[in-house]
Scaffold this active site. Structure first.
Site, short mmCIF file in Angstrom:
data_model
loop_
_atom_site.label_atom_id
_atom_site.label_comp_id
_atom_site.label_asym_id
_atom_site.label_seq_id
_atom_site.Cartn_x
_atom_site.Cartn_y
_atom_site.Cartn_z
CB VAL A 11 35.38 51.91 26.22
CG1 VAL A 11 35.64 50.46 26.60
CG2 VAL A 11 34.06 52.48 26.43
CG MET A 12 40.74 53.05 29.58
SD MET A 12 41.60 53.30 28.02
CE MET A 12 43.20 52.83 28.73
CG ASN B 225 37.68 50.54 40.15
OD1 ASN B 225 37.77 51.08 41.26
ND2 ASN B 225 37.34 49.06 39.90
CB THR C 209 34.99 46.07 33.45
OG1 THR C 209 35.43 47.32 33.65
CG2 THR C 209 35.96 45.18 32.94
CD GLU D 96 17.84 13.45 41.76
OE1 GLU D 96 17.14 14.37 41.57
OE2 GLU D 96 17.35 12.02 41.88
#
Length: 1274
Positions: free
Chosen positions: A201-202, A294, A205, A1205
C-alpha cells in the site's frame, strides 16, 4: 493538508488529500493541517476561509472545509495561482448546494493574472472589477491580505527525525490487521517473500476502498513508503526511469519539467502521459496514488496502462530471486486485476522511453464526467513512420474499457503495418473494419453501453488520425511552429469560469442603513462553516456508554423471510444487541396515504435495501462487523416488478390514480392540421446531500424522555414517529435540529423512519446512527423516474390545440409521497403554455425497487420535461424554431390554468423577453448555425426554456408556521421558528426579518436551533415555502414585542434599545412572544378537476448554449443566462445562490446523473465513484443570473417569492441545447424530424443519437436485454 520533508531534495512538500484514504499508520513523519488549524472565529480567520464565506460560497457548509483546504494547500505551494490552478485544485471537491460559482468567485480573488478573463474571450477582467458586478455581492477590498510568511511552519522536530536514518520497520497492530512499514529495500523484499499475499500500500486508493466498502480484510499490510529506492528518478540516453512509489502528481511534474529540455520529437510519450494524468482522478487522488500501484492494479479501464503499453514502457522488478525487467505489452495483463508479475515480486521503477523522429503518441479517454471519473473507454496509440514519409513502420494501439484487461488491437495494427501503405483515410478506413471485428463486446458485458463503447474505439482512432496528420503536417512544414504548438507539456488549457451576477435590486435610499432586508447579507453560519466550527449531527461529542447502530438490509427484491439468524452477530466483540420488528414496543408501521410501511421487515421483503434489523455495538466498526454476520434465509416470491412497463402490464399501482382535463381533447384532435405521438423516458436522481442520514437518540433518564439530535427537514414528524414507535406521548420526545448538510427533500419521511428504528435500540445508553454513503443511496430512494406518452394536435403555424399526456412514475415498494408527486406533475403539465384542450393522467407504479420520495421540485422537473419535449417535437415536425413554438403558445393577458386558477402571466413574459435580450439570442442563433456549417465533428446547440412554478403546499393545513422570540435583559434576542436550516439560508433571512421588525442590528439576533420543545407541531421545510411561512411568523412575534415596548419608547424616544428592554423588564412587560402565520387555504378538488393549489407562481426563463463532441458525446456548456422573478428579494446573495445551485442540480438531473440497477434489483450506483453529480468542470463557462426588476408579490413576506425549487427545471435548457446540437449532427447525415433522446442525455446517448458514420458501423448482435444500461425503474 499533508506536509512532508524530503531529505534528498531538502524541501518541504504540501499537498491536499482525501482524509478517508489516509490511514493514520501511513502518516508517520508527516505534519497534518486541518481546517480548524488554519483559522478560527475565536482567534483569526484565514483569508481563504474569509473569502469563501464572504463571497457566499457556503450554503449548507458541509463541503466548505474541503473547499477551504484544497485552496489552502494550493496557496501554500503557489501563493499567486492562476485560474487554471484554482480550477484544478477544486476539481476533486463536490458541492450540492452552491453551483460552485460563488466558491470560484471567492478563490478568484487570490488570482493575480491580469488576463484571467480574456483567456475565455471576455474583454474586461474580473480582477479589475470590470467583468460583471459580482463584486457588488461582496466587497473584496475588505478582505484581509494573504501573507505567506504568517502560515504555520513545518515542525522542526520532524525535519530532524527524517534526517536521522531509522532502518528498522515500523509495526502497527490493530484488532484484525497488522500494518508494517519497512525501512529499506532488503526488509521490503524479505517481507514480500514471507508474505506474498499481503498487499503493498502506497496511496491506499485501491486497498482502502476495498476495506471500507467491500469489507475485505487483510491480516497484514505492507507499506513501503520509507523505501527510498521506490522514489528515485534516473535519466538515461534512451529515456527516464521513474520510481514506482512516486505519486502521480510527482510523475506529472517530473514529465512537465523534462519536456522543455528535449526536442519535441523525443517527448511525444511524455506529453501524452501528461495529458492523461491531468484527467486521471482528482488532484487529491493523484497526490497519493502511486505510479506502480496504478499499473499493477491492472484495472480494465486504466487511464495510464494503454498509454504506457503503447509507448513501449517497461518495469524493473525485484524479488528474493533477484532483479528483472518486464515489458509492458499485451502479455503483461493476464486477467481482471491480474498481471504476469509473480506474487513475491515488487515493482521498483518504470522506464518511460523517449520517442523517435517520425513517432507520434496519442492518449484519449471518455468518461461520464470530464474530471474525477473512471473512464468508459481509454486508449493509448503510437505510430512510427519511415523517415520522410507516412509509411507505417510500427504501430501500437491499446484500449482500456473494452474487456477484463487492457487490450491490444493486434490485428488492427498488423493490418496497417503489413500493407506498408501511407497513413491516410483509405488505410484507416480498412483499419476501422478490422478493429470492429477484433474488439467485440457481448451484449451483457459488464458496464453496459456496449454499442457506445464499440463506437468509441473507432472514433478515438479517428481522433488519433486527425492528431497525427496535424502534427505531421506542422512538423514537416515548419518545425518551429510544431515546437510552439506541442511544447505545452501536453496540457490543455481549461477555460475560465466567468460569472456575471449583478446586484438585482437596490434598496430604497429612504431605507434605514441598519435595515438588512434586501441586502446581500452573508449566510449567518458561513464563517463557522468555513472554519470547521459548525456542528453537524455526527460532530456531537461521543458520550459515555454511547452505542452505534448498523442496519441490516434485504438482499432480495421480493421474498419471504424464512429465518433471521443473529447468533453469530451477537458473538462479535462489542455487539450489545440486535433489534428486529419484534422488539418495537409501539407502532411497527408508518402510514402514508392509507398505506402502511413497516419500520423493519417482519415476514416479507419487497425490495433490496429494505431494513430488516439493526445491530447495536460499542463502535461503528463492531456494529458493521455484527451486521455482516447476520444471516437471513429467504424464499423468493415469483415475478418481482422492476420497470414501469412491467407495472403497467400487471396493473401494479398505488391508488388513487389521478386525471385532469380542460376542454374536449378528443374532439379537438379532429380539427387540427397535424397530430404527433411521442414518448419520453426520464431517469431518477439521488439526493446526494453531503451529510448522509444522521441521528443521535439520547435517553434523558426519567419518565421515558428522549432527546433526538437529527438531520431532518421535519422535526415534528420525527418526534411523532418516534413517540408512536416507542408507545409514549409526543411530549416525552424532543427533536433538535441545528443544521443539515443538505437535504433536498430526502430528509422528510425517510429520516423519521430511521430515527424510529434507532430509538428502539435505546435502553439506558445513547445510540447513534450515521449511514454510509452507499447505505444511504441503497435505502432512502430518490427522485421518481417517469415514462410519459403524449399525443399532440397542432396547426401548421405552430399553435398547439390539444394535448393528451400520460405520466407513469416508478414509486418503488412503498407509497411514501408518490401520489402527491403525481398530483403536482399533473398540476404543472401546462408549464407556460395556454393549450385550450389539455388532458393528463398519472399513476404511481408499485415496484420492487427502493421507495422513491420527495426531491427538490417534487415532480415538477419531470412534468415540465415532457411538455417541453413535446413542444420540441412539434417544432421538428413543422421545421420551425422551438423558441417560436414556445412563444406562440404562451399564456398572455389574464389567464386561467387547466385547473381553473386565475393568474397574470405578465412577469413570465418579461422573464422570457429579458432572457432573450440578455443572452443576445438572435445573434447567438446565427453564430451557432455558422459554427455548425463550418465544423463536422463538433456541433453547437442552444435553447431557451420558460417556467411557471406554483409555490406553497397544495395540502392547505401545511401552510402554517409558528415562532418564539425572546428578548433578554441585555438586549440580545433569541429567535426560534419551525423552519430548519439545510443551506437555503432560512435562518439568515429570519434574522433579517427580526432585525427589521425590532429595529436592531442583526448582530443582536441569534438563532440557535429548531426544536420541538420551543415551537411545536411544525410543518416541513419544503415546497419553497420556508421563508414565506416562518418569516411571517417571526414578523408577527417581533411586531407584538415591538408594540409592547411602545410605551417605553414614547417615554424615552432617544433611548437605546438596551435601555428600553431594561425599562420594560422593570415595568413587568413580557419580553417573550409567540408568532403565528396562518397561510392560504389552498386546495385541489380532483373530482371537479379544479382548485387553488398554490399561493402564487414564481416565473423564470433560461438560455443555454453547448458545444458537443459528436465523436465522444462529451459536451461543454458555453453559456447560461437565467432570469427569474422572485419579487423583492429578502437577501439577493442567498437567492442567487439558490438559483445557481438549483440550476446545477437540474443540469445533473438532465445530462449527467444516472442510476443503474442489476437484473435482481440491486442499485449499482452507490457512491461518488459510480454516480456522478456536477463538479466544477460542469459549470457553464459564462454563468449569468439576473433577478427580474420591479416585481412585487403581495402574497409573501416583504413582497418576496419562494425560489428554492423552481430553477431545478431550468437545467433542462442544457438538455435541449444538447438535443439541438444532436439535431444539427443528424441533419449533416441527412436525418430530419423528431428523434428520441431520453433523460439524462449522457455522453453515450448524445453520441449514438448524433448518428455519425462510426456509430452506424456498430451493430450489437442480438438483443441487449432489458437490463443493459438500465436506468432506475425504466
Amino acid at each position: 493538508m499533508v506536509s512532508r520533508y524530503r531529505p534528498v531534495t531538502k524541501t518541504i512538500t504540501h499537498y491536499a488529500a482525501n482524509a478517508c484514504l489516509l490511514p493514520i499508520c501511513q502518516l508517520h513523519g508527516a505534519a497534518i493541517t486541518t481546517v480548524e488549524g488554519i483559522g478560527s472565529t475565536k482567534t483569526r480567520v484565514h483569508p481563504v476561509q474569509e473569502r469563501i464565506a464572504k463571497a457566499h460560497g457556503s450554503q449548507c457548509g458541509f463541503c466548505t472545509p474541503g473547499m477551504v483546504m484544497s485552496m489552502y494547500a494550493l496557496l501554500r505551494n503557489t501563493p499567486q495561482p492562476s485560474m487554471d490552478d484554482i480550477a484544478e485544485a477544486l476539481a476533486g471537491n463536490l458541492c450540492r448546494c452552491t453551483g460552485y460559482r460563488p466558491i470560484i468567485d471567492g478563490c478568484r480573488t487570490f488570482c493575480q493574472e491580469a488576463n484571467c478573463c480574456q483567456e475565455s474571450g471576455v474583454t474586461n477582467c474580473c480582477i479589475n472589477g470590470e467583468n460583471g458586478n459580482s463584486d457588488e455581492l461582496f466587497d473584496k477590498d475588505q478582505f484581509q491580505p494573504l501573507d505567506p510568511t504568517q502560515e504555520l511552519i513545518f515542525p522542526p522536530e520532524l525535519i530532524l527525525t527524517s534526517q536521522t536514518p531509522r532502518p528498522e520497520p515500523l509495526t502497527f497492530q490493530g484488532e484484525r490487521m497488522t500494518w508494517v512499514s519497512p525501512g529499506s529495500m532488503d526488509q521490503l523484499v524479505q517481507l514480500r517473500s514471507r508474505h506474498p499475499g499481503a498487499p503493498l500500500v502506497m496511496g491506499n486508493t485501491n486497498i482502502g476502498p476495498d476495506i471500507k466498502f467491500k469489507g475485505i480484510i487483510h491480516p497484514l499490510i505492507i507499506s513501503p513508503t520509507r523505501v527510498t529506492e521506490l522514489f528515485e528518478t534516473t535519466q538515461t540516453p534512451e529515456g527516464v526511469w521513474v520510481g514506482a512509489g512516486s505519486s502521480l502528481s510527482e510523475v506529472r511534474t517530473l514529465l512537465e519539467n523534462l519536456v522543455p529540455q528535449y526536442p519535441p520529437e523525443k517527448t511525444e510519450l511524455f506529453r501524452a502521459l501528461i495529458k492523461q494524468l491531468g484527467n486521471l482522478g482528482s488532484q487529491q487522488i493523484r497526490n497519493v496514488a502511486s505510479l506502480g500501484g496504478n499499473i499493477v492494479s491492472a484495472y480494465p479501464n486504466s487511464d495510464l496502462n494503454p498509454v504506457l503499453a503503447a509507448g513501449r514502457c517497461k518495469l524493473s522488478v525485484v524479488s528474493s530471486g533477484g532483479k528483472r525487467e518486464v515489458p509492458l505489452n499485451q502479455d503483461f495483463f493476464v486477467n481482471f486485476g491480474k498481471t504476469i508479475l509473480k506474487p513475491h515480486e515488487i515493482v521498483v521503477s518504470v522506464f518511460i522511453p523517449f520517442t523517435r523522429k517520425g513517432e507520434f503518441v496519442g492518449a484519449f479517454r471518455q468518461a461520464p464526467r470530464k474530471e474525477s471519473s473512471f473512464a468508459t473507454v481509454t486508449t493509448g496509440m503510437r505510430v512510427f513512420f519511415s523517415e520522410g514519409s507516412r509509411v507505417v513502420q510500427d504501430i501500437s494501439i491499446y484500449y482500456g474499457g473494452m474487456g477484463p484487461t487492457t487490450v491490444s488491437a493486434v490485428k488492427t495494427c498488423a493490418a496497417i503495418v503489413t500493407r506498408s501503405e501511407q497513413w491516410d483515410d483509405e488505410t484507416l478506413g480498412r483499419a476501422y473494419e478490422v478493429l470492429l471485428e477484433e474488439l467485440v463486446l457481448p451484449p451483457s458485458a459488464p458496464g453496459g453501453k456496449v454499442e457506445f463503447r464499440r463506437s468509441l474505439t473507432l472514433s478515438l482512432l479517428f481522433k488519433f488520425n486527425l492528431e497525427v496528420l496535424h502534427k505531421y503536417d506542422v512538423y514537416t512544414n515548419n518545425g518551429h511552429v510544431y515546437s510552439q504548438i506541442h511544447n505545452r507539456s501536453g496540457m490543455e488549457k481549461k477555460k475560465i469560469i466567468i460569472s456575471q451576477t449583478p446586484l438585482p435590486q437596490s434598496v430604497s435610499q429612504e431605507q434605514n442603513s441598519q435595515d438588512p432586508v434586501g441586502r446581500p447579507i452573508m449566510h449567518r453560519s458561513a464563517l463557522s462553516q468555513a472554519t470547521g466550527e459548525a456542528v453537524y449531527c455526527d460532530d456531537l461529542p461521543r458520550t459515555d456508554g454511547e452505542l452505534f447502530l448498523a442496519l441490516v438490509t434485504s438482499s432480495r427484491a421480493h421474498a419471504k423471510i424464512i429465518q433471521l439468524d443473529v447468533s453469530e452477530a451477537l458473538k462479535v466483540p462489542g455487539v450489545v444487541d440486535v433489534i428486529t420488528a419484534k422488539d418495537i414496543p409501539g407502532r411497527k408501521v408508518r402510514t402514508m396515504c392509507g398505506y402502511d410501511e413497516e419500520l423493519l421487515a417482519g415476514s416479507e421483503v419487497s425490495c433490496i435495501g429494505q431494513m430488516v434489523c439493526g445491530v447495536v455495538a460499542d463502535t461503528r466498526a463492531h456494529a458493521k462487523r455484527g451486521a455482516a454476520a447476520v444471516k437471513i434465509s429467504y424464499e423468493d416470491l415469483p415475478e418481482p416488478i422492476f420497470t414501469i412497463e412491467e407495472a403497467i402490464e400487471k396493473s401494479s399501482f398505488f391508488e388513487p390514480r389521478r386525471r385532469i382535463e380542460r376542454g374536449n381533447v378528443t374532439e379537438a384532435f379532429k380539427s387540427v392540421d397535424q397530430i404527433y405521438e411521442g414518448e419520453h423516458r426520464m431517469g431518477g436522481q439521488e439526493h446526494f446531500y453531503m451529510e448522509t442520514q444522521s441521528m443521535l437518540v439520547v435517553p434523558v433518564g426519567e419518565e421515558r424522555e428522549f432527546n433526538i439530535y437529527v438531520s431532518t427537514q421535519w422535526p415534528a414528524a420525527t418526534q411523532e414517529a418516534v413517540a408512536q414507535t416507542l408507545g409514549i406521548p409526543s411530549n416525552r420526545v424532543t427533536c433538535h435540529v441545528k443544521r443539515m448538510g443538505g437535504a433536498f427533500g430526502g430528509k422528510v419521511t425517510k429520516t423519521s423512519i430511521l430515527a424510529s428504528v434507532t430509538s428502539v435500540a435505546v435502553t439506558n445508553r445513547p445510540v447513534r446512527c450515521i449511514l454510509e454513503r452507499g447505505e444511504d443511496m441503497l435505502i432512502t430512494g430518490g427522485r421518481h423516474p417517469v415514462v410519459g406518452k403524449y399525443k399532440v394536435g397542432f396547426m401548421n403555424d405552430g399553435r398547439i390545440i390539444a394535448a393528451d399526456i400520460q405520466f407513469y412514475t416508478n414509486a418503488g415498494n412503498t407509497i411514501d409521497e408518490s401520489v402527491l408527486v403525481i398530483e403536482k406533475i399533473l398540476l404543472h403539465m401546462d408549464n407556460a403554455y395556454n393549450i385550450p384542450h389539455l388532458r393528463g393522467s398519472g399513476a404511481a407504479c408499485r415496484t420492487n425497487l427502493p421507495s422513491n420520495t420527495a426531491f427538490r421540485g417534487f415532480g415538477v422537473p419531470q412534468s415540465l420535461m415532457f411538455v417541453e419535449n413535446m413542444i420540441t417535437d412539434v417544432s421538428m415536425v413543422l421545421g420551425l424554431p422551438a423558441d417560436k413554438i414556445r412563444e406562440i403558445n404562451m399564456y398572455r393577458g389574464p389567464s386561467v390554468t387547466h385547473y381553473k386558477y386565475q393568474f397574470n402571466p405578465e412577469n413570465l413574459l418579461r422573464c422570457w423577453d429579458q432572457c432573450k435580450a440578455k443572452s443576445t439570442f438572435s445573434s447567438r442563433r446565427t453564430a451557432v448555425d455558422q459554427f455548425n456549417q463550418q465544423n463536422q465533428w463538433k456541433k453547437r446547440g442552444m435553447s431557451i426554456i420558460p417556467i411557471k412554478y406554483g409555490i406553497a403546499f397544495g395540502e392547505g393545513f401545511l401552510n402554517q408556521a409558528a415562532a418564539l422570540v425572546h428578548i433578554y435583559k441585555d438586549g440580545s434576542v433569541l429567535v426560534t421558528h419551525g423552519g430548519t436550516e439545510m443551506g437555503q439560508g432560512i435562518h439568515t433571512k429570519v434574522q433579517q426579518v427580526a432585525s427589521r421588525e425590532l429595529h436592531i442590528p442583526t448582530s443582536k439576533v441569534y438563532i440557535s436551533e429548531t426544536g420541538t420543545n420551543t415551537v411545536p407541531n411544525t410543518c416541513p421545510s419544503a415546497a419553497s415555502f420556508g421563508t414565506d411561512a416562518n418569516g411571517m411568523a417571526v414578523k408577527n412575534a417581533c411586531q407584538t414585542l415591538y408594540q409592547r415596548l411602545e410605551p417605553i419608547r414614547k417615554k424615552n424616544p432617544k433611548g437605546l434599545w438596551e435601555s428600553w428592554v431594561t425599562a420594560a423588564f422593570f415595568e413587568k412587560i413580557s419580553l417573550s412572544a409567540t408568532g403565528f402565520h396562518r397561510g392560504p387555504d389552498l386546495y385541489m378538488d380532483w373530482e371537479a378537476m379544479e382548485g387553488q393549489p398554490y399561493a402564487y407562481f414564481t416565473y423564470g426563463a433560461c438560455f443555454s448554449e453547448v458545444e458537443l463532441d459528436c465523436l465522444s458525446g462529451d459536451y461543454r456548456t458555453l453559456r447560461t443566462d437565467i432570469v427569474v422573478d422572485i419579487g423583492r428579494s429578502v437577501n439577493p446573495s442567498v437567492d442567487i445562490g439558490q438559483v445557481e445551485g438549483a440550476f446545477m442540480q437540474g443540469l445533473g438531473l438532465y445530462t449527467l446523473e444516472e442510476l443503474k440497477f442489476s437484473p435482481s434489483g440491486l442499485l449499482y450506483t452507490r457512491g461518488p465513484s459510480q454516480y456522478k453529480i456536477p463538479a466544477v468542470c460542469d459549470v457553464p463557462l459564462s454563468f449569468n443570473v439576473y433577478l427580474l426588476p420591479d416585481s412585487y408579490n403581495p402574497h409573501a413576506i416583504y413582497s418576496s417569492k419562494g425560489i428554492g425549487e423552481p430553477v431545478v427545471f431550468l437545467g433542462s435548457s442544457v438538455f435541449y441545447a444538447i438535443k439541438d446540437a444532436v439535431a444539427a449532427a443528424r441533419s449533416q447525415s441527412g436525418l430530419a424530424g423528431p428523434f428520441p433522446l431520453d433523460s439524462p442525455a449522457t455522453a453515450d446517448k448524445a453520441c449514438l443519437a448524433s448518428a455519425s458514420h462510426f456509430t452506424q458501423k456498430v451493430r450489437v448482435g442480438g438483443s441487449v436485454g432489458r437490463w443493459a444500461g438500465l436506468w432506475v425503474g425504466l
